[in-house]
Design a protein around this motif. Sequence first.
Motif, mmCIF file in Angstrom:
data_model
loop_
_atom_site.group_PDB
_atom_site.id
_atom_site.type_symbol
_atom_site.label_atom_id
_atom_site.label_comp_id
_atom_site.label_asym_id
_atom_site.label_seq_id
_atom_site.Cartn_x
_atom_site.Cartn_y
_atom_site.Cartn_z
ATOM 1 N N ILE A 15 -18.629 -25.678 -3.869
ATOM 2 C CA ILE A 15 -17.503 -25.036 -4.385
ATOM 3 C C ILE A 15 -17.286 -25.875 -5.761
ATOM 4 O O ILE A 15 -17.023 -25.275 -6.687
ATOM 5 C CB ILE A 15 -16.292 -25.067 -3.381
ATOM 6 C CG1 ILE A 15 -16.369 -24.005 -2.386
ATOM 7 C CG2 ILE A 15 -15.072 -24.347 -4.321
ATOM 8 C CD1 ILE A 15 -15.516 -24.162 -1.396
ATOM 9 N N TYR A 16 -16.901 -27.145 -5.554
ATOM 10 C CA TYR A 16 -16.420 -27.913 -6.880
ATOM 11 C C TYR A 16 -17.516 -28.535 -7.616
ATOM 12 O O TYR A 16 -17.447 -29.162 -8.861
ATOM 13 C CB TYR A 16 -15.409 -29.155 -6.382
ATOM 14 C CG TYR A 16 -14.313 -28.143 -5.810
ATOM 15 C CD1 TYR A 16 -13.301 -27.858 -6.474
ATOM 16 C CD2 TYR A 16 -14.038 -28.195 -4.241
ATOM 17 C CE1 TYR A 16 -12.224 -27.286 -5.806
ATOM 18 C CE2 TYR A 16 -13.100 -27.524 -3.679
ATOM 19 C CZ TYR A 16 -12.215 -27.078 -4.407
ATOM 20 O OH TYR A 16 -11.040 -26.316 -3.774
ATOM 21 N N HIS A 17 -18.780 -29.115 -6.846
ATOM 22 C CA HIS A 17 -19.657 -29.986 -7.768
ATOM 23 C C HIS A 17 -20.811 -29.076 -8.238
ATOM 24 O O HIS A 17 -21.863 -29.419 -7.767
ATOM 25 C CB HIS A 17 -20.002 -31.047 -6.762
ATOM 26 C CG HIS A 17 -20.625 -32.340 -7.451
ATOM 27 N ND1 HIS A 17 -20.150 -32.945 -8.501
ATOM 28 C CD2 HIS A 17 -21.841 -33.004 -7.249
ATOM 29 C CE1 HIS A 17 -20.904 -33.961 -8.867
ATOM 30 N NE2 HIS A 17 -21.929 -33.905 -8.141
ATOM 31 N N ASN A 18 -20.483 -28.084 -9.156
ATOM 32 C CA ASN A 18 -21.535 -27.213 -9.575
ATOM 33 C C ASN A 18 -21.242 -26.911 -11.324
ATOM 34 O O ASN A 18 -20.015 -27.621 -11.743
ATOM 35 C CB ASN A 18 -21.675 -25.821 -8.840
ATOM 36 C CG ASN A 18 -20.418 -25.192 -9.143
ATOM 37 O OD1 ASN A 18 -20.281 -24.399 -9.979
ATOM 38 N ND2 ASN A 18 -19.598 -25.300 -8.080
ATOM 39 N N HIS A 45 -11.612 -36.457 -4.304
ATOM 40 C CA HIS A 45 -12.622 -35.353 -3.470
ATOM 41 C C HIS A 45 -13.760 -35.716 -3.646
ATOM 42 O O HIS A 45 -14.301 -36.893 -3.434
ATOM 43 C CB HIS A 45 -12.043 -33.971 -3.509
ATOM 44 C CG HIS A 45 -12.601 -33.003 -2.818
ATOM 45 N ND1 HIS A 45 -12.155 -33.107 -1.279
ATOM 46 C CD2 HIS A 45 -13.095 -31.908 -2.782
ATOM 47 C CE1 HIS A 45 -12.712 -32.226 -0.644
ATOM 48 N NE2 HIS A 45 -13.307 -31.505 -1.656
ATOM 49 N N VAL A 46 -14.732 -34.793 -4.305
ATOM 50 C CA VAL A 46 -16.156 -35.066 -4.803
ATOM 51 C C VAL A 46 -16.312 -35.533 -6.033
ATOM 52 O O VAL A 46 -17.491 -35.738 -6.273
ATOM 53 C CB VAL A 46 -16.937 -33.878 -4.496
ATOM 54 C CG1 VAL A 46 -16.858 -33.442 -2.877
ATOM 55 C CG2 VAL A 46 -16.335 -32.564 -5.172
ATOM 56 N N GLY A 47 -15.086 -35.982 -6.655
ATOM 57 C CA GLY A 47 -15.456 -36.616 -8.071
ATOM 58 C C GLY A 47 -15.579 -35.889 -9.277
ATOM 59 O O GLY A 47 -15.678 -36.202 -10.409
ATOM 60 N N ALA A 62 -10.395 -43.784 -9.743
ATOM 61 C CA ALA A 62 -10.500 -42.925 -8.686
ATOM 62 C C ALA A 62 -9.886 -43.321 -7.225
ATOM 63 O O ALA A 62 -10.481 -44.239 -6.695
ATOM 64 C CB ALA A 62 -11.809 -42.029 -8.522
ATOM 65 N N LEU A 63 -9.002 -42.568 -6.623
ATOM 66 C CA LEU A 63 -8.640 -42.762 -5.314
ATOM 67 C C LEU A 63 -9.053 -41.732 -4.147
ATOM 68 O O LEU A 63 -8.842 -40.469 -4.565
ATOM 69 C CB LEU A 63 -7.067 -42.923 -5.269
ATOM 70 C CG LEU A 63 -6.654 -44.445 -5.322
ATOM 71 C CD1 LEU A 63 -6.673 -45.035 -6.544
ATOM 72 C CD2 LEU A 63 -5.074 -44.320 -4.884
ATOM 73 N N GLU A 64 -9.853 -42.179 -3.134
ATOM 74 C CA GLU A 64 -10.186 -41.242 -2.430
ATOM 75 C C GLU A 64 -10.125 -41.949 -0.899
ATOM 76 O O GLU A 64 -11.050 -42.671 -0.773
ATOM 77 C CB GLU A 64 -11.482 -40.628 -2.335
ATOM 78 C CG GLU A 64 -12.005 -39.461 -1.476
ATOM 79 C CD GLU A 64 -10.818 -38.481 -1.081
ATOM 80 O OE1 GLU A 64 -10.345 -38.275 0.040
ATOM 81 O OE2 GLU A 64 -10.361 -37.685 -2.125
ATOM 82 N N PRO A 65 -9.519 -41.480 -0.022
ATOM 83 C CA PRO A 65 -9.351 -42.174 1.270
ATOM 84 C C PRO A 65 -10.188 -41.524 2.423
ATOM 85 O O PRO A 65 -10.598 -42.265 3.468
ATOM 86 C CB PRO A 65 -7.915 -42.173 1.689
ATOM 87 C CG PRO A 65 -7.489 -40.803 1.206
ATOM 88 C CD PRO A 65 -8.223 -40.783 -0.289
ATOM 89 N N SER A 70 -15.118 -40.336 0.611
ATOM 90 C CA SER A 70 -15.219 -41.781 -0.142
ATOM 91 C C SER A 70 -16.658 -42.377 -0.032
ATOM 92 O O SER A 70 -17.156 -42.973 -0.998
ATOM 93 C CB SER A 70 -14.219 -42.764 0.642
ATOM 94 O OG SER A 70 -14.719 -42.618 1.966
ATOM 95 N N GLY A 71 -17.338 -42.093 1.088
ATOM 96 C CA GLY A 71 -18.852 -42.600 0.988
ATOM 97 C C GLY A 71 -19.487 -41.784 0.090
ATOM 98 O O GLY A 71 -20.451 -42.418 -0.608
#
Length: 244
Positions: A15-18, A45-47, A62-65, A70-71
């Motif tokens: 959805i987002y990384h395209n 999220h996915v950056g 960037a913060l992502e818990p 995060s990985g």
Amino acid sequence: MGLTVWMGLLRSLVIYHNPVTRAPLRRFYRDLLRPGDLAFDIGAHVGTRARAMRAAGARVVALEPQAPFSGFLRLTLPQDIRLVEAAAGAAEALAQMAVSSRHPTVSSLKSGFSETAGAAPGFEHVRWDSVQQVQVTTLDKLIAEEGLPRYIKIDVEGFELEVLSGLSQPVEMLSVEYLPGLPDLTFSVIERLLELGPYRFNPVRGESGAFLWDDWRDAASTKNWLRSLPSDAVSGDLYARLPD
């Protein structure tokens, strides 16, 4: 982690990384940010946003818990983006995040969010089926470490007010997610922002990468617009900016 978790990550990437999603965001941030600006991406999220800010020349934190996001970011973000594997909130703490494995974009630290959102349009098929313990830091602590950002993007599924409770000074520009089915969350955020400074507002619908209004409007006009939205309207980001 189970298959459902990894399928949730894959769904977010599709959805987002395209390229279709990334292109308008990159154009938008090129107009919004200047080279050398400091920007915080809270809820990376996915950056996608962090990468777009960087492409505009900004220095990005960037913060992502949430695992596995995060990985994923640890492995894929450019090295000049600082990744903090934590959430932001009112105080440094450990907190419990309600996680939706199939729809991880709506995982939230907001107490009661799953019950409230679950009854709102667009969330009918979402189930918050697990819990993650995450580290929480504050915007004030990040500012002490990195400096005052020109822009803070906050997308944390109902936890925006708590994030802003950890900020004690105005920032030139911020954005928060708005959910048409839960306008009271955004009303509270607007009031908190007005405690920090004389902000004016402009929304961006969905991932369009374009402001909805030609002008920046006051809080009353913005609240009236939010009230006018159908509860099943597309969500988006509400930008807040201090006057020049």
